[in-house]
Design a protein around this motif. Structure first.
Motif, PDB file in Angstrom:
ATOM      1  N   GLU A  29       0.872  -1.277   0.148  1.00  0.00           N
ATOM      2  CA  GLU A  29       0.072   0.105  -0.088  1.00  0.00           C
ATOM      3  C   GLU A  29       0.977   1.197   0.146  1.00  0.00           C
ATOM      4  O   GLU A  29       0.565   2.186  -0.803  1.00  0.00           O
ATOM      5  N   GLN A  30       2.084   1.138   0.652  1.00  0.00           N
ATOM      6  CA  GLN A  30       2.745   2.222   0.688  1.00  0.00           C
ATOM      7  C   GLN A  30       3.527   2.764  -0.577  1.00  0.00           C
ATOM      8  O   GLN A  30       3.540   3.971  -0.875  1.00  0.00           O
ATOM      9  N   TYR A  31       3.436   1.813  -1.493  1.00  0.00           N
ATOM     10  CA  TYR A  31       4.128   2.000  -2.954  1.00  0.00           C
ATOM     11  C   TYR A  31       2.849   2.051  -3.958  1.00  0.00           C
ATOM     12  O   TYR A  31       3.151   1.628  -4.971  1.00  0.00           O
ATOM     13  N   LYS A  32       1.589   2.352  -3.592  1.00  0.00           N
ATOM     14  CA  LYS A  32       0.480   2.669  -4.429  1.00  0.00           C
ATOM     15  C   LYS A  32      -0.225   1.346  -5.018  1.00  0.00           C
ATOM     16  O   LYS A  32      -0.929   1.184  -5.944  1.00  0.00           O
ATOM     17  N   GLY A  33       0.233   0.099  -4.216  1.00  0.00           N
ATOM     18  CA  GLY A  33      -0.249  -1.217  -4.737  1.00  0.00           C
ATOM     19  C   GLY A  33      -1.467  -1.711  -3.644  1.00  0.00           C
ATOM     20  O   GLY A  33      -1.716  -0.855  -2.921  1.00  0.00           O
ATOM     21  N   SER A  34      -1.928  -2.606  -4.350  1.00  0.00           N
ATOM     22  CA  SER A  34      -2.962  -3.408  -3.485  1.00  0.00           C
ATOM     23  C   SER A  34      -2.768  -4.805  -3.668  1.00  0.00           C
ATOM     24  O   SER A  34      -2.184  -5.408  -4.791  1.00  0.00           O
ATOM     25  N   ILE A  35      -3.218  -5.568  -2.723  1.00  0.00           N
ATOM     26  CA  ILE A  35      -3.385  -6.962  -2.694  1.00  0.00           C
ATOM     27  C   ILE A  35      -4.811  -7.348  -3.378  1.00  0.00           C
ATOM     28  O   ILE A  35      -5.826  -7.170  -2.718  1.00  0.00           O
ATOM     29  N   GLU A  36      -4.729  -7.989  -4.468  1.00  0.00           N
ATOM     30  CA  GLU A  36      -6.039  -8.044  -5.184  1.00  0.00           C
ATOM     31  C   GLU A  36      -6.740  -9.504  -4.904  1.00  0.00           C
ATOM     32  O   GLU A  36      -7.919  -9.775  -4.691  1.00  0.00           O
ATOM     33  N   HIS A  37      -5.684 -10.574  -4.939  1.00  0.00           N
ATOM     34  CA  HIS A  37      -6.340 -11.914  -4.552  1.00  0.00           C
ATOM     35  C   HIS A  37      -5.066 -12.785  -3.967  1.00  0.00           C
ATOM     36  O   HIS A  37      -4.132 -12.489  -4.231  1.00  0.00           O
ATOM     37  N   ARG A  38      -5.632 -13.759  -3.197  1.00  0.00           N
ATOM     38  CA  ARG A  38      -4.428 -14.754  -2.682  1.00  0.00           C
ATOM     39  C   ARG A  38      -5.318 -15.970  -2.468  1.00  0.00           C
ATOM     40  O   ARG A  38      -6.544 -15.868  -1.960  1.00  0.00           O
ATOM     41  N   GLY A  39      -4.553 -17.001  -2.495  1.00  0.00           N
ATOM     42  CA  GLY A  39      -5.362 -18.481  -1.977  1.00  0.00           C
ATOM     43  C   GLY A  39      -4.395 -19.315  -2.300  1.00  0.00           C
ATOM     44  O   GLY A  39      -3.183 -19.298  -2.476  1.00  0.00           O
ATOM     45  N   GLU A  40      -4.952 -20.659  -2.068  1.00  0.00           N
ATOM     46  CA  GLU A  40      -4.336 -21.831  -2.130  1.00  0.00           C
ATOM     47  C   GLU A  40      -4.623 -22.575  -3.531  1.00  0.00           C
ATOM     48  O   GLU A  40      -5.757 -22.328  -4.339  1.00  0.00           O
ATOM     49  N   ILE A  41      -3.567 -23.142  -3.805  1.00  0.00           N
ATOM     50  CA  ILE A  41      -3.682 -23.648  -5.328  1.00  0.00           C
ATOM     51  C   ILE A  41      -4.470 -25.103  -5.011  1.00  0.00           C
ATOM     52  O   ILE A  41      -4.120 -25.987  -4.053  1.00  0.00           O
ATOM     53  N   THR A  42      -5.370 -25.448  -5.740  1.00  0.00           N
ATOM     54  CA  THR A  42      -6.212 -26.639  -5.696  1.00  0.00           C
ATOM     55  C   THR A  42      -5.808 -27.767  -6.511  1.00  0.00           C
ATOM     56  O   THR A  42      -5.953 -29.009  -6.262  1.00  0.00           O
ATOM     57  N   GLU A  43      -5.425 -27.307  -7.711  1.00  0.00           N
ATOM     58  CA  GLU A  43      -5.046 -28.351  -8.911  1.00  0.00           C
ATOM     59  C   GLU A  43      -4.104 -27.696  -9.926  1.00  0.00           C
ATOM     60  O   GLU A  43      -4.324 -26.325 -10.228  1.00  0.00           O
TER      61      GLU A  43
END
Length: 97
Positions: A29-43
């Protein structure tokens, strides 16, 4: 041009990962970014590039390639690299959108 930064992770230490995860968002966030998605790999459907195994992913968004690069090399993010290395193996790359 906006940039997505994709991280492919193989987690190795859940406690270290939680510590890293609790701090990394602030640096993004400090560098103008955002975390859009995160998750576990299912396959994994195909792995024709023979990349090493990964169990999780993150997708970040930055307004520009320069913002993403500045974040990745920032002192704030670099201060988390030691805990990140304890928590996981990481492949991180940018995608122009």
């Amino acid at each position: 041009m906006a940039v997505k930064v994709i991280g492919l992770m193989e987690l190795s230490d859940q406690t270290a990962f939680e510590q890293y995860r609790s701090q990394v968002g602030k640096t993004v966030e400090q560098y103008k970014g955002s975390i859009e998605h995160r998750g576990e790999i299912t396959e994994v459907f195909w792995n024709e590039l023979s990349i090493q195994a990964f169990s999780a992913f993150v997708e970040l968004h930055f307004p520009s390639k320069e913002d993403a690069h500045t974040w990745a090399n920032s002192p704030e993010y670099q201060s988390l690299v030691a805990i990140r290395k304890q928590a996981m193996r990481l492949t991180l790359f940018g995608v122009a959108i």
